[in-house]
Design a protein around this motif. Sequence first.
Motif, short mmCIF file in Angstrom:
data_model
loop_
_atom_site.label_atom_id
_atom_site.label_comp_id
_atom_site.label_asym_id
_atom_site.label_seq_id
_atom_site.Cartn_x
_atom_site.Cartn_y
_atom_site.Cartn_z
N MET A 25 0.83 -1.18 0.00
CA MET A 25 0.00 0.00 0.00
C MET A 25 0.87 1.24 0.00
O MET A 25 1.87 1.29 0.70
N ILE A 26 0.44 2.22 -0.78
CA ILE A 26 1.20 3.47 -0.82
C ILE A 26 0.50 4.58 -0.05
O ILE A 26 1.08 5.64 0.17
N ILE A 27 -0.75 4.35 0.37
CA ILE A 27 -1.51 5.36 1.11
C ILE A 27 -1.69 4.88 2.54
O ILE A 27 -1.91 3.70 2.79
N SER A 28 -1.63 5.80 3.48
CA SER A 28 -1.79 5.46 4.89
C SER A 28 -3.13 6.00 5.41
O SER A 28 -3.71 6.91 4.82
N PRO A 29 -3.60 5.47 6.53
CA PRO A 29 -4.83 6.01 7.13
C PRO A 29 -4.71 7.50 7.47
O PRO A 29 -5.69 8.23 7.40
N GLU A 30 -3.52 7.95 7.78
CA GLU A 30 -3.33 9.38 8.08
C GLU A 30 -3.63 10.24 6.86
O GLU A 30 -4.13 11.36 6.98
N ALA A 31 -3.35 9.72 5.66
CA ALA A 31 -3.66 10.45 4.43
C ALA A 31 -5.16 10.60 4.26
O ALA A 31 -5.63 11.63 3.74
N ILE A 32 -5.93 9.62 4.69
CA ILE A 32 -7.39 9.69 4.60
C ILE A 32 -7.90 10.75 5.58
O ILE A 32 -8.73 11.58 5.25
N ARG A 33 -7.37 10.73 6.79
CA ARG A 33 -7.79 11.70 7.81
C ARG A 33 -7.38 13.13 7.44
O ARG A 33 -7.99 14.08 7.90
N ALA A 34 -6.35 13.28 6.62
CA ALA A 34 -5.94 14.61 6.18
C ALA A 34 -6.94 15.20 5.18
O ALA A 34 -7.03 16.41 5.03
N VAL A 35 -7.68 14.34 4.49
CA VAL A 35 -8.64 14.78 3.49
C VAL A 35 -9.98 15.13 4.14
O VAL A 35 -10.55 16.18 3.89
N ARG A 36 -10.50 14.23 4.94
CA ARG A 36 -11.78 14.43 5.63
C ARG A 36 -11.65 13.85 7.04
O ARG A 36 -10.98 12.85 7.25
N PRO A 37 -12.31 14.48 8.00
CA PRO A 37 -12.18 14.00 9.38
C PRO A 37 -12.81 12.63 9.59
O PRO A 37 -13.92 12.37 9.15
N ILE A 38 -12.07 11.77 10.25
CA ILE A 38 -12.54 10.46 10.68
C ILE A 38 -12.08 10.32 12.13
O ILE A 38 -10.93 10.62 12.46
N ALA A 39 -12.96 9.87 12.99
CA ALA A 39 -12.66 9.76 14.41
C ALA A 39 -11.39 8.95 14.65
O ALA A 39 -11.13 7.97 13.97
N GLU A 40 -10.63 9.38 15.62
CA GLU A 40 -9.38 8.70 15.96
C GLU A 40 -9.62 7.30 16.53
O GLU A 40 -8.75 6.44 16.44
N ASN A 41 -10.80 7.06 17.10
CA ASN A 41 -11.05 5.75 17.69
C ASN A 41 -11.51 4.71 16.67
O ASN A 41 -11.79 3.58 17.02
N VAL A 42 -11.55 5.07 15.39
CA VAL A 42 -11.85 4.10 14.33
C VAL A 42 -10.63 3.19 14.18
O VAL A 42 -9.51 3.67 14.03
N ASN A 43 -10.86 1.89 14.24
CA ASN A 43 -9.79 0.91 14.12
C ASN A 43 -9.29 0.88 12.68
O ASN A 43 -9.96 0.35 11.79
N ASP A 44 -8.11 1.45 12.45
CA ASP A 44 -7.58 1.57 11.09
C ASP A 44 -7.43 0.23 10.40
O ASP A 44 -7.77 0.09 9.23
#
Length: 162
Positions: free
Chosen positions: A1-20
Amino acid sequence: MIISPEAIRAVRPIAENVNDSKRLIPYIDECEKFFLMKAIGPAQYKLLDSDPKPENFETIMDGGFYDNNTKHFAGLRQAMGYLVYSRFVRNQNVNATAFGLVAKQGQFSDPVDDRSIVRIANDAEKIGLEYLRQCVDYLNFGKSGCATKNLRVKSKFKAIGG
């Protein structure tokens, strides 16, 4: 994978308690295979996913200007962020359990109606596909010296059930 969960959160907010690993990474993998690999081809994808990274990796990922600063693209992090977010939003409130599929509701939350979810997901997907098209234009510019204008990245998903 070249994309990380942090890249998704940088685009739109997703709760931190979501199990990546359970909630985001499957959608990242799907979007990289269904959208990205289809758009840029398996060889280019493998190059981006390899170590060491190609010389222009950060530019492709983060976007920038090209063609004597007359064209701009947002980068693969933005494109994939929107596409993954779109898939995540469509499927977030459904969980497979031993008793079948259930919609989880929090103690003090109200469910969002299906039309709103579809509207939000379609909006994010539209933005992601446009950003992905811009990335493909940039990659094609590097190969030929000029960007393509008519490339369309389109995928269809068929709803199951309902």
